[in-house]
Design an enzyme around this catalytic site. Structure first.
Site, PDB file in Angstrom:
ATOM      1  N   ASP A 123       0.961  -0.948   0.007  1.00 16.45           N
ATOM      2  CA  ASP A 123       0.342   0.507  -0.002  1.00 16.45           C
ATOM      3  C   ASP A 123       0.930   1.842   0.544  1.00 16.45           C
ATOM      4  OD1 ASP A 123      -2.458  -1.587  -0.178  1.00 16.45           O
ATOM      5  OD2 ASP A 123      -2.995  -0.967   2.140  1.00 16.45           O
ATOM      6  N   ASP A 124       0.854   2.187  -1.186  1.00 18.31           N
ATOM      7  CA  ASP A 124       1.611   3.502  -1.097  1.00 18.31           C
ATOM      8  C   ASP A 124       0.212   4.771  -0.612  1.00 18.31           C
ATOM      9  OD1 ASP A 124       3.682   5.088  -2.453  1.00 18.31           O
ATOM     10  OD2 ASP A 124       2.659   5.707  -3.614  1.00 18.31           O
ATOM     11  N   HIS A 153      -6.445   2.452  -4.270  1.00 20.03           N
ATOM     12  CA  HIS A 153      -6.423   2.970  -3.054  1.00 20.03           C
ATOM     13  C   HIS A 153      -7.149   4.095  -2.301  1.00 20.03           C
ATOM     14  CE1 HIS A 153      -5.536   1.340   0.705  1.00 20.03           C
ATOM     15  NE2 HIS A 153      -4.216   1.867   1.234  1.00 20.03           N
ATOM     16  N   HIS A 167      -7.387   8.338   1.378  1.00 16.19           N
ATOM     17  CA  HIS A 167      -7.230   7.302   2.432  1.00 16.19           C
ATOM     18  C   HIS A 167      -8.686   7.475   3.300  1.00 16.19           C
ATOM     19  CE1 HIS A 167      -5.908   4.138   5.155  1.00 16.19           C
ATOM     20  NE2 HIS A 167      -4.661   3.958   3.657  1.00 16.19           N
ATOM     21  N   HIS A 170       3.735  -1.818   3.617  1.00 12.34           N
ATOM     22  CA  HIS A 170       3.276  -0.714   2.497  1.00 12.34           C
ATOM     23  C   HIS A 170       5.168  -0.038   2.900  1.00 12.34           C
ATOM     24  CE1 HIS A 170       0.146  -1.651   6.013  1.00 12.34           C
ATOM     25  NE2 HIS A 170      -0.174  -0.828   5.230  1.00 12.34           N
TER      26      HIS A 170
END
Length: 397
Positions: A49-50, A100, A104, A196
């Site tokens: 996950d960026d 994603h 966020h 991550h």
């Protein structure tokens, strides 16, 4: 005369709006919730996950390249804005890109319109930077998913909501050894590993070389998420969204599985900690249609040919051929489809179901792909309208 023309034009406009709305509802299917893949092949998907900083991205890319490993990166719009070159590097190295969200947020607190905005903004930015799409895979921020999210994300064009079955919790600053131990201890064929790229996970690039070499020594092959999905066995698991008053015991009893099996399938360590809206995997509970050479199915709102084909363990091409359908996106509510010859495997165990408020025998029969008559016969019910809340029904094979 003018009034008649205006009234006619208005009626035509309303009719067109209804047709368009119905067409959209038919084509939009809920996103499939995936935590891992049911396969005997030793394949694993490493996912990253960026976030906003992506500080370790290039280190991770270098390690993956040295080990000839392709992974999947779930990208945020905010991250892409902050480090666009990192995003270009990920795509240039041939890794898969997933969505994603942009900022966020917790998707369980968003409307469908807000979800679509988050996804569309990220998709547009990633495509402008890389020329590649993030569809059809999405990962929910914080892993926050419920049925409303799955519907909203599916409507936005993301057919798969990708969770994980191995959470390295690297963002807590775990050491390389701790991260690798979590992976090696919990690995199984079809696993999805969550890691991550940010500065908050400094142990991840340090853990990767050992993690990869040890998994290779165990015979594992590294694949992207889309490649992993291709390994999915046809006997997939059902999902269930937790409702108020549910317990793991009541859900396990409903589906004829054990509490321990249910907990294991969802990585639950405390049997008392489930929450309303949580999406649970129900292990080994695929219920297939009754055996028949020719099955007929009436299209419902929200159906797609892919969804129907999956339900009956057949292919879109076969259903299209059997019904002379040239455009696989053009089906309509109420259309009766012929489902070509279907091989059916009945449930391995007798399922028990506890009647809830609002249930009818027809609703329960539809849920389990059986008939009202069969349920009535299996439970000695003479009046099919007389069932009561709390009644435990045997669902026949």
């Amino acid at each position: 005369m003018k009034r008649k023309v205006i009234r006619g034009a208005m009626a035509l406009f309303i009719l067109l709006a209804m047709v368009i709305t119905q067409s959209i509802s038919v084509s939009a299917a809920a996103s499939k919730f995936v935590t891992s893949v049911n396969t005997t092949n030793k394949v694993v998907a490493l996912t990253f996950d960026d976030g906003a900083d992506g500080a370790n991205t290039n280190k991770i890319l270098d390690i993956l390249a040295k080990n000839n490993v392709k992974a999947t990166f779930f990208l945020t719009g905010s991250g892409a804005n902050n480090h666009p070159q990192y995003i270009k590097n990920i795509a240039a190295k041939g890794h898969q890109l997933g969505n994603h969200s942009y900022t966020h947020p917790d998707f369980t607190k968003l409307t469908a319109t807000q979800m679509k905005s988050e996804l569309d903004r990220t998709e547009a930015l990633i495509k402008s930077l890389t020329g590649k799409t993030t569809k059809p895979i999405f990962r929910a921020p914080f892993g926050a998913v419920n049925s409303t999210v799955l519907n909203g994300v599916g409507a936005a064009g993301y057919g798969y909501t990708i969770q994980w079955n191995i959470d390295t919790i690297d963002w807590k600053g775990l050491t390389a050894s701790q991260i690798n131990t979590k992976v090696q201890t919990n690995i199984k064929p079809g696993s999805i590993v969550l890691m991550h790229t940010g500065a908050g996970a400094p142990g991840t690039p340090l853990a990767l070389p050992t993690m990869i070499s040890q998994l290779k020594a165990k015979g594992y092959k590294f694949v992207t998420v889309s490649q992993l999905l291709a390994y999915q066995n046809t006997s997939t698991n059902k999902t269930y969204t937790v409702k108020s008053g549910d317990t793991l015991y009541s859900i396990a009893r409903t589906y004829g599985v054990t509490v321990s099996a249910l907990a294991a399938a969802n990585n639950i360590t405390n049997y008392s900690l489930i929450y309303v809206g949580q999406v649970l995997i129900i292990p080994g509970t695929t219920v297939t249609p009754p055996p028949s050479t020719t099955v007929k199915y009436t299209v419902k709102s929200g159906d797609t040919l892919y969804k129907i084909a999956t339900m009956y363990n057949t292919t879109v091409a076969k259903i299209a051929a059997a019904n002379n359908i040239t455009n696989v996106n053009s089906i309509y509510v109420g259309q009766v489809l012929i489902i070509p010859t279907t091989t059916v495997t009945p449930p391995t165990t007798t399922v028990k179901y506890t009647v809830k408020s609002g249930d009818t025998l027809y609703k329960i029969a539809t849920m389990y792909n059986t008939t009202v008559a069969k349920i009535a016969a299996a439970n000695n019910i003479t009046n099919v309208n007389s069932i009561y809340v709390g009644q435990v029904l045997t669902i026949p094979k």
